[in-house]
Design a protein around this motif. Structure first.
Motif, mmCIF file in Angstrom:
data_model
loop_
_atom_site.group_PDB
_atom_site.id
_atom_site.type_symbol
_atom_site.label_atom_id
_atom_site.label_comp_id
_atom_site.label_asym_id
_atom_site.label_seq_id
_atom_site.Cartn_x
_atom_site.Cartn_y
_atom_site.Cartn_z
ATOM 1 N N GLN A 30 14.766 -8.230 0.670
ATOM 2 C CA GLN A 30 14.459 -8.984 -0.544
ATOM 3 C C GLN A 30 15.203 -8.336 -1.696
ATOM 4 N N SER A 31 15.739 -9.166 -2.607
ATOM 5 C CA SER A 31 16.574 -8.630 -3.679
ATOM 6 C C SER A 31 15.858 -8.527 -5.022
ATOM 7 N N ASP A 32 14.586 -8.903 -5.096
ATOM 8 C CA ASP A 32 13.840 -8.731 -6.345
ATOM 9 C C ASP A 32 12.396 -8.375 -6.040
ATOM 10 N N GLY A 33 11.758 -7.734 -6.990
ATOM 11 C CA GLY A 33 10.423 -7.207 -6.770
ATOM 12 C C GLY A 33 9.361 -8.259 -6.563
ATOM 13 N N LEU A 34 9.458 -9.380 -7.270
ATOM 14 C CA LEU A 34 8.436 -10.411 -7.156
ATOM 15 C C LEU A 34 8.446 -11.056 -5.776
ATOM 16 N N SER A 35 9.634 -11.345 -5.258
ATOM 17 C CA SER A 35 9.734 -11.920 -3.916
ATOM 18 C C SER A 35 9.195 -10.943 -2.873
ATOM 19 N N ALA A 36 9.515 -9.659 -3.061
ATOM 20 C CA ALA A 36 9.024 -8.646 -2.121
ATOM 21 C C ALA A 36 7.507 -8.551 -2.171
ATOM 22 N N ALA A 37 6.934 -8.639 -3.372
ATOM 23 C CA ALA A 37 5.474 -8.567 -3.508
ATOM 24 C C ALA A 37 4.813 -9.710 -2.751
ATOM 25 N N ARG A 38 5.414 -10.883 -2.800
ATOM 26 C CA ARG A 38 4.853 -12.033 -2.076
ATOM 27 C C ARG A 38 4.919 -11.817 -0.567
ATOM 28 N N VAL A 39 6.056 -11.308 -0.089
ATOM 29 C CA VAL A 39 6.201 -11.053 1.348
ATOM 30 C C VAL A 39 5.185 -10.025 1.818
ATOM 31 N N LEU A 40 4.983 -8.979 1.027
ATOM 32 C CA LEU A 40 4.068 -7.899 1.412
ATOM 33 C C LEU A 40 2.614 -8.349 1.431
ATOM 34 N N ARG A 41 2.335 -9.502 0.846
ATOM 35 C CA ARG A 41 0.971 -10.030 0.865
ATOM 36 C C ARG A 41 0.588 -10.580 2.237
ATOM 37 N N TYR A 42 1.581 -11.048 3.003
ATOM 38 C CA TYR A 42 1.237 -11.673 4.287
ATOM 39 C C TYR A 42 1.917 -11.042 5.498
ATOM 40 N N GLN A 43 2.894 -10.157 5.276
ATOM 41 C CA GLN A 43 3.611 -9.563 6.401
ATOM 42 C C GLN A 43 3.437 -8.051 6.401
ATOM 43 N N ARG A 44 3.101 -7.505 7.569
ATOM 44 C CA ARG A 44 2.946 -6.062 7.703
ATOM 45 C C ARG A 44 4.281 -5.433 8.099
ATOM 46 N N PHE A 45 4.588 -4.272 7.514
ATOM 47 C CA PHE A 45 5.808 -3.541 7.834
ATOM 48 C C PHE A 45 5.454 -2.109 8.214
ATOM 49 N N ASP A 46 6.351 -1.479 8.963
ATOM 50 C CA ASP A 46 6.178 -0.075 9.316
ATOM 51 C C ASP A 46 6.743 0.847 8.249
ATOM 52 N N LEU A 47 7.655 0.319 7.432
ATOM 53 C CA LEU A 47 8.274 1.116 6.374
ATOM 54 C C LEU A 47 8.824 0.169 5.318
ATOM 55 N N VAL A 48 8.679 0.570 4.037
ATOM 56 C CA VAL A 48 9.298 -0.154 2.923
ATOM 57 C C VAL A 48 10.300 0.788 2.257
ATOM 58 N N VAL A 49 11.548 0.334 2.129
ATOM 59 C CA VAL A 49 12.578 1.067 1.393
ATOM 60 C C VAL A 49 12.743 0.337 0.069
ATOM 61 N N LEU A 50 12.408 1.006 -1.024
ATOM 62 C CA LEU A 50 12.192 0.330 -2.303
ATOM 63 C C LEU A 50 13.039 0.923 -3.417
ATOM 64 N N ASP A 51 13.910 0.096 -3.993
ATOM 65 C CA ASP A 51 14.689 0.513 -5.157
ATOM 66 C C ASP A 51 13.802 0.445 -6.399
ATOM 67 N N VAL A 52 14.048 1.334 -7.351
ATOM 68 C CA VAL A 52 13.251 1.343 -8.580
ATOM 69 C C VAL A 52 13.682 0.234 -9.528
ATOM 70 N N GLY A 53 14.994 0.100 -9.751
ATOM 71 C CA GLY A 53 15.497 -0.861 -10.733
ATOM 72 C C GLY A 53 15.684 -2.238 -10.154
ATOM 73 N N LEU A 54 14.617 -3.035 -10.143
ATOM 74 C CA LEU A 54 14.664 -4.374 -9.556
ATOM 75 C C LEU A 54 14.440 -5.436 -10.618
ATOM 76 N N PRO A 55 15.038 -6.621 -10.463
ATOM 77 C CA PRO A 55 14.740 -7.735 -11.370
ATOM 78 C C PRO A 55 13.358 -8.323 -11.092
ATOM 79 N N ARG A 56 12.776 -8.957 -12.093
ATOM 80 C CA ARG A 56 11.523 -9.715 -12.042
ATOM 81 C C ARG A 56 10.278 -8.838 -11.927
ATOM 82 N N LEU A 57 10.340 -7.768 -11.148
ATOM 83 C CA LEU A 57 9.225 -6.835 -11.024
ATOM 84 C C LEU A 57 9.813 -5.499 -10.569
ATOM 85 N N SER A 58 9.590 -4.444 -11.337
ATOM 86 C CA SER A 58 10.222 -3.165 -11.009
ATOM 87 C C SER A 58 9.655 -2.583 -9.715
#
Length: 222
Positions: A30-58
């Motif tokens: 996912q290329s922006d924080g808001l889209s990633a937040a939505r995905v994380l609401r319904y999909q389980r992951f074993d690891l999240v690699v997360l950039d700090v400087g993201l559009p829409r939601l840091s």
């Protein structure tokens, strides 16, 4: 294992995605924080690699939301800032590890392996069951010292099953760990991989038992 990468740098993201997929991980980007937040609401992951400087939601806001709702998924934070304050903020919000850009991909790989290993409760890169050795760092499987060649997805399937030895792993859990959103997987794909893995481990002190209508269970023993 299933990994979510959240980064708006397309060149870096494509490089990481290609590298992790070649290692057999199911990888979603996912290329922006808001889209990633939505995905994380319904999909389980074993690891999240997360950039700090993201559009829409840091990245830090996303991390904070994740921890506030009690989600303990391991998070590796990436940032272009080498300032100690950035590292402290990320760790205080619940990050499990921190890596400054630019970074060597070998170090990135090692940090991902460490977090995935920790999430499965393993202190060592090597798991031994009788004469069966699985070296996660080298991605090497041996039976009584003899190398067993496993393609990426068969190796990941073995990891998934060994992460819960003696317990049933459902087909849904296996599929979730093997396939990302963009992967094409036929209805019999899991059975196909299980069959191949069984044949290659026929001489190993490990049985892969089918639990009808549910999934599979790995059990020590011939």
């Amino acid at each position: 294992m299933r990994i979510l990468l959240v980064d708006d740098n397309a060149d870096l993201a494509n490089m990481i995605v290609g590298r992790l997929r070649r290692e057999g991980h199911a990888l979603d980007w996912q290329s922006d924080g808001l889209s990633a937040a939505r995905v994380l609401r319904y999909q389980r992951f074993d690891l999240v690699v997360l950039d700090v400087g993201l559009p829409r939601l840091s990245g830090l806001e996303l991390l904070g939301r994740l921890r506030e709702r009690g989600d303990g998924t391991p998070v590796l934070v990436l940032t272009a800032s080498a300032a100690i304050e950035a590292r402290v903020n990320a760790l205080d919000l619940g990050a499990d590890d921190f890596l400054c850009k630019p970074f060597d991909l070998r170090e990135f790989d090692a940090r991902c392996r460490a977090l995935l290993r920790r999430s499965r409760g393993r202190a060592s890169e090597v798991l031994r069951i009788g004469g069966l050795d699985i070296d996660n760092a080298a991605r090497r499987v041996t039976i009584d010292g003899q190398d067993i060649k496993l393609p990426n997805r068969e190796y990941r399937l073995l990891e998934i099953l060994l992460g819960r030895v003696g317990r049933v792993v459902s087909k849904g859990e296996i599929g979730n760990g093997l396939f990302g959103f963009d992967d094409e997987a036929g209805p019999n794909a899991i059975e196909l991989y299980v069959g191949r893995l069984r044949r290659k481990l026929a001489a190993a002190p490990l049985r892969i038992v089918t639990v009808r209508g549910v999934g599979y269970r790995a059990e020590p023993g011939g």
